[in-house]
Enzyme design. Structure first.
Site, PDB file in Angstrom:
ATOM      1  N   CYS A  95       0.586  -1.472  -0.418  1.00  0.00           N
ATOM      2  CA  CYS A  95      -0.264  -0.428  -0.278  1.00  0.00           C
ATOM      3  C   CYS A  95       0.888   0.829  -0.063  1.00  0.00           C
ATOM      4  O   CYS A  95       0.277   2.248   0.453  1.00  0.00           O
ATOM      5  CB  CYS A  95      -0.998  -0.034   0.957  1.00  0.00           C
ATOM      6  SG  CYS A  95      -2.049  -1.914   0.803  1.00  0.00           S
TER       7      CYS A  95
ATOM      8  N   HIS B 224      -2.286   8.213   5.580  1.00  0.00           N
ATOM      9  CA  HIS B 224      -3.093   7.258   5.748  1.00  0.00           C
ATOM     10  C   HIS B 224      -4.220   6.842   5.295  1.00  0.00           C
ATOM     11  O   HIS B 224      -5.061   6.599   4.501  1.00  0.00           O
ATOM     12  CB  HIS B 224      -1.929   5.984   5.783  1.00  0.00           C
ATOM     13  CG  HIS B 224      -2.253   4.685   5.304  1.00  0.00           C
ATOM     14  ND1 HIS B 224      -2.088   4.425   3.905  1.00  0.00           N
ATOM     15  CD2 HIS B 224      -2.850   3.979   5.936  1.00  0.00           C
ATOM     16  CE1 HIS B 224      -2.456   3.348   3.698  1.00  0.00           C
ATOM     17  NE2 HIS B 224      -2.619   3.216   4.801  1.00  0.00           N
TER      18      HIS B 224
ATOM     19  N   GLU C 292      -0.951   5.859  13.820  1.00  0.00           N
ATOM     20  CA  GLU C 292      -1.163   6.665  13.075  1.00  0.00           C
ATOM     21  C   GLU C 292      -1.191   8.179  13.563  1.00  0.00           C
ATOM     22  O   GLU C 292       0.183   9.410  13.202  1.00  0.00           O
ATOM     23  CB  GLU C 292      -1.348   6.875  11.709  1.00  0.00           C
ATOM     24  CG  GLU C 292      -1.515   7.817  10.165  1.00  0.00           C
ATOM     25  CD  GLU C 292      -1.948   7.856   9.294  1.00  0.00           C
ATOM     26  OE1 GLU C 292      -1.774   8.749   8.275  1.00  0.00           O
ATOM     27  OE2 GLU C 292      -3.066   7.507   9.144  1.00  0.00           O
TER      28      GLU C 292
ATOM     29  N   LYS D 178      -9.265   8.637   1.517  1.00  0.00           N
ATOM     30  CA  LYS D 178      -9.671   7.385   2.047  1.00  0.00           C
ATOM     31  C   LYS D 178     -11.351   7.519   2.194  1.00  0.00           C
ATOM     32  O   LYS D 178     -11.957   6.517   2.179  1.00  0.00           O
ATOM     33  CB  LYS D 178      -8.869   6.342   2.929  1.00  0.00           C
ATOM     34  CG  LYS D 178      -7.365   6.403   2.034  1.00  0.00           C
ATOM     35  CD  LYS D 178      -7.139   4.882   2.575  1.00  0.00           C
ATOM     36  CE  LYS D 178      -5.427   4.603   2.350  1.00  0.00           C
ATOM     37  NZ  LYS D 178      -4.243   6.187   2.211  1.00  0.00           N
TER      38      LYS D 178
ATOM     39  N   HIS E 273      -9.478   2.577  -0.418  1.00  0.00           N
ATOM     40  CA  HIS E 273      -8.016   2.152   0.017  1.00  0.00           C
ATOM     41  C   HIS E 273      -7.971   1.318  -1.157  1.00  0.00           C
ATOM     42  O   HIS E 273      -8.108  -0.133  -1.531  1.00  0.00           O
ATOM     43  CB  HIS E 273      -8.417   1.520   1.375  1.00  0.00           C
ATOM     44  CG  HIS E 273      -6.871   0.855   0.950  1.00  0.00           C
ATOM     45  ND1 HIS E 273      -5.655   1.326   0.523  1.00  0.00           N
ATOM     46  CD2 HIS E 273      -6.363   0.549   2.365  1.00  0.00           C
ATOM     47  CE1 HIS E 273      -4.442   1.601   0.831  1.00  0.00           C
ATOM     48  NE2 HIS E 273      -4.672   0.478   1.709  1.00  0.00           N
TER      49      HIS E 273
ATOM     50  N   PHE F 166       1.147  -3.135   4.238  1.00  0.00           N
ATOM     51  CA  PHE F 166       1.350  -4.586   4.839  1.00  0.00           C
ATOM     52  C   PHE F 166       2.632  -4.613   4.593  1.00  0.00           C
ATOM     53  O   PHE F 166       3.453  -4.536   3.248  1.00  0.00           O
ATOM     54  CB  PHE F 166       0.495  -5.331   3.590  1.00  0.00           C
ATOM     55  CG  PHE F 166      -0.701  -5.601   4.896  1.00  0.00           C
ATOM     56  CD1 PHE F 166      -1.638  -4.315   6.165  1.00  0.00           C
ATOM     57  CD2 PHE F 166      -2.305  -7.091   3.791  1.00  0.00           C
ATOM     58  CE1 PHE F 166      -2.520  -4.821   6.508  1.00  0.00           C
ATOM     59  CE2 PHE F 166      -3.724  -6.521   4.694  1.00  0.00           C
ATOM     60  CZ  PHE F 166      -3.846  -5.766   5.584  1.00  0.00           C
TER      61      PHE F 166
END
Length: 426
Positions: free
Chosen positions: A171, A311, A322, A343, A348, A407
């Site tokens: 990502c 993010h 975050e 998002k 996403h 990830f």
């Protein structure tokens, strides 16, 4: 490094103008999945792009040959090149720079997942046959197996004959691909880069994978409000799709040809937590370190950051991680800085989202508007920063920090600044 062209394919509309309109109006493009029958899945919602490849100028042969993600990338790349003025000036032809000095870098997390999923169903007769019949596959199946075909398609579309590559870091791919392109120009391997990312992951296999780890929201009865980053009631992200490509060049080259500059990319860094495939340390140390190094490269103090494009995936773990990273990296300035997650509106899109967020960051500088975080009605007490709930905010934006988390433990940070902003050693 100057951004002189932007091209976007995103949920809610094709084109940069439509993308920015959706963001600034705080509209959401999340809905029930229509690309396949999702009735048997836990999460049945996504942010789909209303994309007609023929309407966007792709030929029947291109549509047959290319995966949906490759189609997104080619359409976005063509818009970016046209927007940069290179196409009109013949800059990728005989009248312009050497095509061997024009390169391509495309980020993607899952490659041609849509086509591979479709073709497996065909050759296996819907999964009924263990020994598949390859004669039923499309003749371009190999291109779907190798994500490098995305870079090749974009290079062919824009006439680039310089370095071409694909970056796949989950990502953070959209941030990392652009960061790699910047380095290729700085080291002298190219003069101009067409760079960004693309993904079209809304397919049964992807939905099943995220269902298995319960990462996506099951709020199927209210898809429009399902993506809720930093909200106390959030329960997972909403899958999306899309692409954003940019024309990047040295600022001096952009000035010589009279190009419009949206923003400069002045800092980039990435780190890995070397900890867990999907887990994040609660203190946000690795993301904070990426932010620190990116700001150091930009030669800017933390107090210069006017806006953070987060993010903001909408999972319990990510949003807490975050928030901690921003506090660790920016100190007290984190509380004075507007932050938002797009998002909440476009979902996403895995590898593509980092580039879509770069586009949003550059446009925030261009227009002096901070996009909102949609659906943020009940702020999580653990996410206690200014996450710009519901409504866009007009303000002068000189410096934007855009971050990504993926990830595998990937953490990336990019700093964008208004053209000509004075920077120094701090």
């Amino acid at each position: 490094m100057a951004i002189t062209g932007i091209g976007v394919v995103a949920p809610g509309g094709v084109g940069t103008k439509e993308f920015w309109s959706l963001l600034t109006e705080g509209r959401t493009a999340t809905r029930a999945i229509s690309l396949f029958d999702a009735t048997r899945f836990r999460s049945r919602i996504a942010a789909e792009a209303d994309f007609d490849p023929h309407h966007e100028g792709l030929t029947p042969q291109e549509v047959r040959r290319m995966d949906r993600a490759a189609q997104f990338a080619v359409v976005a790349a063509r818009e970016a090149v046209s927007d940069s003025g290179l196409e009109a000036a013949g800059a990728l032809g005989a009248a312009g720079p050497d095509p061997y000095r024009v390169g391509v870098t495309v980020g993607s997390a899952v490659g041609a997942t849509t086509s591979l999923d479709t073709e497996y169903r065909v050759v296996s007769d819907g999964g009924a046959k263990w020994h598949v019949d390859y004669t039923y596959a499309v003749p371009h199946l190999f291109d779907h197996f190798v994500p490098s075909s995305f870079a090749a398609e974009v290079a062919w579309a824009v006439g680039a004959q310089g370095p071409a590559s694909v970056v796949s870091t989950g990502c953070t791919s959209g941030l990392d691909a652009v960061g790699h392109a910047v380095e290729l120009i700085r080291e002298g391997s190219a003069d101009i880069m067409v760079a960004g990312a693309t993904d079209a992951p809304i397919s049964p296999i992807t939905v099943a994978c995220f269902d298995a780890i319960k990462a996506t929201s099951p709020r199927n009865d209210d898809p429009e409000h399902a993506s809720r980053p930093f909200d106390r009631t959030r329960n997972g992200f909403v899958l999306g799709e899309g692409s954003a490509l940019f024309v990047l060049e040295e600022l001096s080259l952009a000035h010589r040809r009279g190009a419009h500059v949206y923003a400069e990319i002045v800092g980039f860094a990435s780190r890995c937590n070397a900890y867990h495939m999907t887990g994040l340390r609660p203190d946000g140390r690795e993301m904070a370190e990426a932010i620190r190094v990116a700001l150091d490269e930009a030669r800017l103090p933390v107090t210069a950051v006017d806006y953070i494009n987060a993010h903001g995936s909408g999972t319990k773990q990510n949003d807490r991680h975050e928030t901690a990273a921003f506090k660790r990296a920016l100190g007290e300035h984190a509380r004075a800085t507007p932050i938002s997650s797009i998002k909440s509106m476009v979902g996403h899109s895995l590898g593509a989202i980092g580039s879509l967020e770069i586009a949003a960051s550059a446009l925030a500088i261009e227009h002096g508007v901070v996009p909102p975080t949609a659906n943020l009605h009940e702020p999580d007490p653990e996410c206690d920063l200014d996450y710009t709930p519901l409504v866009a905010r007009e303000q002068r934006v000189e410096v934007v920090l855009s971050v990504g988390s993926g990830f595998g433990g990937f953490q990336s940070a990019m700093v964008l600044a208004r053209e000509g902003l004075e920077r120094g050693t701090w």
